[in-house]
Design a protein around this motif. Structure first.
Motif, short mmCIF file in Angstrom:
data_model
loop_
_atom_site.label_atom_id
_atom_site.label_comp_id
_atom_site.label_asym_id
_atom_site.label_seq_id
_atom_site.Cartn_x
_atom_site.Cartn_y
_atom_site.Cartn_z
N ARG A 40 8.45 6.83 1.01
CA ARG A 40 8.02 8.32 0.97
C ARG A 40 6.62 8.54 0.67
NH1 ARG A 40 10.18 9.89 -3.83
NH2 ARG A 40 10.60 7.81 -4.41
N LEU A 41 5.86 8.82 1.83
CA LEU A 41 4.36 8.97 1.99
C LEU A 41 3.83 10.32 1.49
CD1 LEU A 41 2.11 7.25 3.17
CD2 LEU A 41 2.29 8.75 5.01
N LEU A 42 2.80 10.15 0.74
CA LEU A 42 1.93 11.28 0.65
C LEU A 42 0.37 10.92 0.77
CD1 LEU A 42 1.22 13.98 -0.72
CD2 LEU A 42 1.18 13.02 -2.90
N ASP A 43 0.09 11.53 2.00
CA ASP A 43 -1.41 11.14 2.37
C ASP A 43 -2.24 12.31 1.68
OD1 ASP A 43 -3.28 10.37 3.87
OD2 ASP A 43 -3.11 11.41 5.46
N THR A 75 1.18 7.37 -11.05
CA THR A 75 0.79 6.51 -9.87
C THR A 75 1.05 5.03 -10.13
OG1 THR A 75 -1.61 6.78 -10.22
CG2 THR A 75 -0.21 8.49 -8.86
N ARG A 76 0.88 4.41 -11.39
CA ARG A 76 1.01 3.33 -11.62
C ARG A 76 2.41 2.72 -11.10
NH1 ARG A 76 -1.01 5.09 -16.41
NH2 ARG A 76 -3.38 4.68 -16.67
N ASP A 77 3.45 3.48 -10.89
CA ASP A 77 4.78 3.12 -10.45
C ASP A 77 4.59 3.46 -8.88
OD1 ASP A 77 5.81 2.70 -13.11
OD2 ASP A 77 6.15 4.88 -13.61
N ALA A 78 3.83 3.62 -8.28
CA ALA A 78 4.00 3.77 -6.91
C ALA A 78 2.81 2.60 -6.08
CB ALA A 78 3.17 5.01 -6.49
N LEU A 79 3.09 2.62 -4.85
CA LEU A 79 2.08 1.80 -3.94
C LEU A 79 1.14 2.61 -3.48
CD1 LEU A 79 1.56 -0.70 -2.32
CD2 LEU A 79 3.02 0.15 -0.53
N LEU A 80 0.01 2.25 -3.81
CA LEU A 80 -1.36 3.03 -3.67
C LEU A 80 -2.04 2.04 -2.39
CD1 LEU A 80 -2.58 3.56 -7.16
CD2 LEU A 80 -1.28 5.04 -5.75
N ALA A 138 7.05 10.95 -3.71
CA ALA A 138 6.47 9.95 -3.08
C ALA A 138 6.24 8.61 -3.75
CB ALA A 138 5.08 10.23 -2.96
N ASP A 139 6.53 7.74 -3.08
CA ASP A 139 6.59 6.15 -3.76
C ASP A 139 5.44 5.44 -2.94
OD1 ASP A 139 7.49 5.32 -1.18
OD2 ASP A 139 9.47 5.22 -1.77
N THR A 140 4.57 6.07 -1.95
CA THR A 140 3.53 5.40 -1.34
C THR A 140 2.48 6.30 -1.37
OG1 THR A 140 5.04 3.65 -0.18
CG2 THR A 140 2.90 4.14 0.48
N ILE A 141 1.19 6.38 -1.66
CA ILE A 141 0.38 7.12 -1.87
C ILE A 141 -1.05 6.53 -1.13
CG2 ILE A 141 -1.19 8.44 -3.07
CD1 ILE A 141 0.78 8.31 -5.46
N VAL A 142 -1.73 7.38 -0.16
CA VAL A 142 -2.90 6.87 0.65
C VAL A 142 -3.71 8.03 0.14
CG1 VAL A 142 -3.84 6.74 2.80
CG2 VAL A 142 -1.59 6.11 2.63
N ILE A 143 -4.87 7.21 -0.20
CA ILE A 143 -6.15 8.01 -0.57
C ILE A 143 -7.22 7.41 0.44
CG2 ILE A 143 -7.55 9.17 -2.26
CD1 ILE A 143 -5.30 8.95 -4.38
N ALA A 144 -7.61 8.11 1.24
CA ALA A 144 -8.64 7.56 2.23
C ALA A 144 -9.89 8.37 2.47
CB ALA A 144 -7.83 6.78 3.73
N GLY A 145 -11.04 7.72 2.94
CA GLY A 145 -12.10 8.37 3.28
C GLY A 145 -12.95 9.45 2.31
N MET A 146 -12.58 8.82 0.91
CA MET A 146 -13.30 9.51 0.00
C MET A 146 -14.16 8.54 -0.95
SD MET A 146 -10.41 11.83 -1.80
CE MET A 146 -8.93 12.57 -0.91
#
Length: 236
Positions: A22-25, A111-116, A88-96
């Motif tokens: 479950r993705l959050l971009d 977010t410590r319980d998610a995949l980053l 979400a269980d998977t979080i993308v933070i890119a380009g920052m």
């Protein structure tokens, strides 16, 4: 219609998203990453957020063009505001920048319980130090070249982390899967820090402690370069 293709940087991130996630971009731009993952059947759900409406509108257009608009959620918000583990269980933070990424995570301790999957554009030493002192551990680092630039992608989870040396805070701990880029990455950074140290020594107002810290960093980077050369020579 031509199938959506990701840039090398985004593809390297997409390759690390688990099947069925479950993705959050966060900070999406055109929503290329979540749309591609939905098209490939890689994620169970996808959300995209941005602090500005412009990128979200472009993201909606991308999702509509590729037929996944009904499968996505779009949110105009600051970082992870309003999001939680139920979304979400998977979080993308890119380009920052690295400091902004840390700021976003600081306000979302869940977010410590998610995949980053984090791809900082600047302040990598700051981000690594912040992560390892705030309950996160970097489980993998991947280097990916796109054009003339090499990007770093951090795979992060919650957990205790060993301390990093000064050089490791700058270049991370890439493993054997990154030999095409690791050596060049180290060499380029060493050249840049050598120029920085030379400038510091010529500056009359520079504090001795600052110069000494730069000398320690440079020595550690050279150590890491030598260790990497020895490791890769042994695998050839």
């Amino acid at each position: 219609m031509k199938e959506l293709e990701l840039s090398p940087r985004l593809q390297a991130i997409a390759d690390q998203v688990p099947q069925g996630a479950r993705l959050l971009d966060v900070g999406t731009d055109h929503a290329y990453l979540p749309v591609w993952l939905l098209r490939q059947g890689r994620v169970a759900a996808a959300a995209a957020s941005d602090v500005n409406q412009g990128p979200l509108e472009r993201g909606r257009e991308t999702a509509q063009t590729y037929g996944v608009l009904e499968q996505m959620t779009f949110r105009c918000c600051d970082g992870l505001e309003g999001a939680g583990p139920e979304e979400a269980d998977t979080i993308v933070i890119a380009g920052m920048g690295g400091e902004l990424i840390a700021h976003i995570l600081e306000k979302a301790p869940w977010t410590r319980d998610a995949l980053l999957l984090l791809q900082p554009m600047t302040a990598q030493p700051f981000l690594r130090q912040w992560l390892i002192t705030n309950g996160y551990t970097i489980t993998r680092e991947r280097l990916q070249r796109e054009g003339n630039k090499v990007y770093t992608i951090l795979t992060v989870r919650g957990g205790e982390s060993p301390a990093y040396t000064p050089g490791e805070l700058w270049v991370g701990r890439q493993q054997e899967e990154d030999p095409p880029y690791r050596a060049a990455y180290l060499s380029d950074l060493i050249r840049r820090r050598e120029r920085a140290l030379e400038g510091m020594r010529k500056g009359e107002a520079m504090e001795p402690e600052t110069i000494q810290a730069e000398e320690v960093l440079l020595a550690d980077l050279r150590r890491l370069e030598k260790e990497w050369e020895e490791r890769t020579e042994g695998t050839q």
